[in-house]
Design an enzyme around this catalytic site. Structure first.
Site, PDB file in Angstrom:
ATOM      1  N   HIS A  58      -3.589  -1.440   2.168  1.00  0.00           N
ATOM      2  CA  HIS A  58      -4.598  -2.049   1.307  1.00  0.00           C
ATOM      3  C   HIS A  58      -5.083  -3.305   2.030  1.00  0.00           C
ATOM      4  O   HIS A  58      -4.327  -3.934   2.781  1.00  0.00           O
ATOM      5  CB  HIS A  58      -4.018  -2.508  -0.032  1.00  0.00           C
ATOM      6  CG  HIS A  58      -3.433  -1.424  -0.876  1.00  0.00           C
ATOM      7  ND1 HIS A  58      -2.162  -0.934  -0.686  1.00  0.00           N
ATOM      8  CD2 HIS A  58      -3.935  -0.770  -1.946  1.00  0.00           C
ATOM      9  CE1 HIS A  58      -1.900  -0.016  -1.599  1.00  0.00           C
ATOM     10  NE2 HIS A  58      -2.965   0.114  -2.377  1.00  0.00           N
ATOM     11  N   ASP A  67      -2.835  -6.223   1.596  1.00  0.00           N
ATOM     12  CA  ASP A  67      -1.538  -6.186   2.286  1.00  0.00           C
ATOM     13  C   ASP A  67      -1.622  -6.884   3.634  1.00  0.00           C
ATOM     14  O   ASP A  67      -0.674  -7.522   4.075  1.00  0.00           O
ATOM     15  CB  ASP A  67      -1.079  -4.752   2.565  1.00  0.00           C
ATOM     16  CG  ASP A  67      -1.132  -3.866   1.349  1.00  0.00           C
ATOM     17  OD1 ASP A  67      -0.843  -4.364   0.256  1.00  0.00           O
ATOM     18  OD2 ASP A  67      -1.494  -2.689   1.508  1.00  0.00           O
ATOM     19  N   GLU A  79      -6.843   9.409  -5.268  1.00  0.00           N
ATOM     20  CA  GLU A  79      -5.426   9.584  -5.581  1.00  0.00           C
ATOM     21  C   GLU A  79      -5.237   9.626  -7.096  1.00  0.00           C
ATOM     22  O   GLU A  79      -5.415   8.610  -7.771  1.00  0.00           O
ATOM     23  CB  GLU A  79      -4.609   8.437  -4.981  1.00  0.00           C
ATOM     24  CG  GLU A  79      -3.131   8.535  -5.236  1.00  0.00           C
ATOM     25  CD  GLU A  79      -2.348   7.488  -4.483  1.00  0.00           C
ATOM     26  OE1 GLU A  79      -1.329   7.026  -5.019  1.00  0.00           O
ATOM     27  OE2 GLU A  79      -2.742   7.130  -3.362  1.00  0.00           O
ATOM     28  N   HIS A 119       3.300  10.158  -9.102  1.00  0.00           N
ATOM     29  CA  HIS A 119       2.173  10.251 -10.033  1.00  0.00           C
ATOM     30  C   HIS A 119       2.146  11.618 -10.716  1.00  0.00           C
ATOM     31  O   HIS A 119       1.768  11.730 -11.886  1.00  0.00           O
ATOM     32  CB  HIS A 119       0.859  10.007  -9.299  1.00  0.00           C
ATOM     33  CG  HIS A 119       0.699   8.613  -8.809  1.00  0.00           C
ATOM     34  ND1 HIS A 119      -0.403   8.198  -8.093  1.00  0.00           N
ATOM     35  CD2 HIS A 119       1.493   7.518  -8.912  1.00  0.00           C
ATOM     36  CE1 HIS A 119      -0.279   6.916  -7.781  1.00  0.00           C
ATOM     37  NE2 HIS A 119       0.876   6.492  -8.268  1.00  0.00           N
ATOM     38  N   ASP A 145       1.092  11.078  -0.627  1.00  0.00           N
ATOM     39  CA  ASP A 145       1.950   9.903  -0.717  1.00  0.00           C
ATOM     40  C   ASP A 145       3.345  10.398  -1.050  1.00  0.00           C
ATOM     41  O   ASP A 145       3.591  10.906  -2.150  1.00  0.00           O
ATOM     42  CB  ASP A 145       1.441   8.935  -1.781  1.00  0.00           C
ATOM     43  CG  ASP A 145       0.471   7.920  -1.215  1.00  0.00           C
ATOM     44  OD1 ASP A 145       0.049   8.082  -0.057  1.00  0.00           O
ATOM     45  OD2 ASP A 145       0.128   6.951  -1.929  1.00  0.00           O
ATOM     46  N   ASP A 170       8.577   4.695  -7.307  1.00  0.00           N
ATOM     47  CA  ASP A 170       8.283   4.781  -5.864  1.00  0.00           C
ATOM     48  C   ASP A 170       9.547   4.773  -5.000  1.00  0.00           C
ATOM     49  O   ASP A 170       9.676   3.985  -4.070  1.00  0.00           O
ATOM     50  CB  ASP A 170       7.371   3.627  -5.430  1.00  0.00           C
ATOM     51  CG  ASP A 170       5.948   3.803  -5.911  1.00  0.00           C
ATOM     52  OD1 ASP A 170       5.553   4.946  -6.171  1.00  0.00           O
ATOM     53  OD2 ASP A 170       5.239   2.790  -6.039  1.00  0.00           O
TER      54      ASP A 170
END
Length: 438
Positions: free
Chosen positions: A100, A103, A231, A270, A295, A308
């Site tokens: 991102h 980040d 996503e 997700h 992901d 995660d």
């Protein structure tokens, strides 16, 4: 400065190895189904969870204090993260990274200054990419973290926030192009609603589509040839998100005539938050021709949020790779570890151990999936199960040669033939056999 001087390059030593700092199943050069494991899996490091995550959760603050974050200067910390990240990827034999914008570089009080600092860090990343040969799998923009996005980004009720979102995404696409990114991901972290009492869903969905069309137009203008990805995610942080699951996103893309420009980036955690399996979401993307990237992570079935975690379940990775191989494998996509160490795993070596676990689990899943497809046992069973559609009235149904009148006439004469067992337990046992023997 070397941040991982106590850890050497992680290499393949085989399943019999007792060395925790080695691959037991991931052998990058091993050929499976005509390609090397490295090319099949296209592993990627997530910049955010690996190098900016501090161990916080909904109930507690940071527990992880990294040596590359010790400077009082936030721009200097961002530069040090670059060197730490590329040292880590080199030692892990990871060929890609994802990011991102937030980040990579710290935010400033205005967009101009934020972009200036971002450009400085991007220049350092480009140098490291040239030195190592490591590539960018995809980029994206954090349009959910700042307080300006409290009501959403592209779906905000505030038009100035929509404008800011567009400007931020414009810059992130430019950075992704500059870094040679093969994809650009849209994840609407707050593109949804908390209550319908104050929400104009029609306008919000229309505006979301307007922003995506603007992105498509801008990509064409600057010559960005990377694949656009969406996503799916059902909830958390918002009560209901507009990109709920693969089928919801596909319906959205078709309604707004965006399907030719987008594929899906499927995340395992997700999928489970949407009440689906990881395999289901990959299957829906594959059969609709919109499978793009993954992901790679997992969630905790006892917890109701996006935990995660690193993937360590061989059943999940086997069935995921089964779908991916059936889709023809990755083209521009890959397996991005959108996963973070647990907040109690706060030592630097834990990063290596976590990635080794995830990479080995997917490598083992690849090997099992390839054997299943080579032997064709599941596909042969499906073919037999649906063979009534290959002849007679079934073939007429598939070819569109009959309607209600013809089918009624058939049913009046023939009725319905007896069903046969779906043999679910047998097939699950067969899957076990392949997993245990691979």
């Amino acid at each position: 400065m070397a941040y991982f001087h106590q850890t050497g390059k992680i290499v393949y030593e085989g399943a019999a190895s007792k060395n925790p700092y080695s691959f037991k199943y991931y052998n990058p050069t091993e050929q499976i189904a005509g390609k090397s494991m490295k090319d099949h899996l296209r592993f990627s490091m997530s910049w955010w969870h690996t190098f900016t995550y501090g161990g916080g959760d909904p109930f507690g603050g940071a527990t992880i204090h990294r040596p590359w974050d010790r400077s009082e200067n936030d721009a200097e910390r961002a530069r040090e993260r670059v060197f730490a990240a590329f040292e880590f990827m080199e030692k892990m034999q990871i060929g890609y990274f994802c990011f991102h914008d937030a980040d990579l570089a710290p935010r400033r009080s205005n967009l101009l200054e934020t972009n200036r600092v971002l450009d400085e860090i991007v220049a350092v990343i480009k140098q490291e990419m040239k030195r190592t040969g490591i590539q960018c799998l995809w980029g994206t923009s954090n349009c959910f973290g700042d307080d300006k996005f409290v009501h959403g980004a592209a779906t905000s009720c505030n038009a100035s926030v929509f404008a800011y979102t567009a400007a931020q995404i414009k810059k992130a696409i430019e950075v992704t192009q500059e870094l040679g990114g093969e994809n650009y991901v849209f994840w609407g972290g707050r593109e949804g609603y908390e209550t319908l009492l104050n929400t104009n869903t029609a306008l919000e969905l229309d505006n979301f589509a307007r922003l995506l069309h603007m992105a498509v137009d801008y990509a064409k203008k600057i010559g960005f040839t990377g694949q656009f990805l969406i996503e799916p995610k059902p909830k958390e942080p918002t009560k209901h998100q507009y990109d709920f699951d693969a089928q919801t996103v596909l319906s959205f893309l078709r309604k707004y005539e965006l399907e030719p420009y987008f594929k899906l980036n499927i995340e395992a955690n997700h999928a489970t938050l949407a009440g689906h399996t990881f395999q289901h979401e990959l299957n829906m993307a594959r059969i609709n021709g919109v499978f793009g990237s993954v992901d790679a992570n997992t969630g905790d079935p006892q917890l109701g949020w996006d935990t995660d975690q690193f993937p360590t379940g061989i059943y999940d990775t086997t069935l995921a790779m089964y779908e991916i191989l059936q889709a023809g494998g990755f083209t521009t996509g890959g397996l991005n570890f959108d996963a973070k160490v647990r907040r109690a795993s706060f030592e630097e070596d834990d990063l290596f151990l976590a990635y080794i676990a995830g990479m080995d689990t997917f490598a083992r899943g690849l090997r099992v999936a390839a054997r299943l497809l080579e032997d064709g046992v599941l596909e042969a069973f499906k073919e037999k199960r649906y063979e009534s559609y290959t002849e007679g009235i079934g073939k007429d149904i598939v070819n569109g040669r009959v309607g209600f009148h013809e089918l009624e006439a058939y049913a009046l004469i023939h009725g319905a033939t007896p069903n046969v067992s779906g043999r679910q337990e047998y097939l699950e046992s067969l899957l076990n056999q392949y997993i245990f023997e691979s």
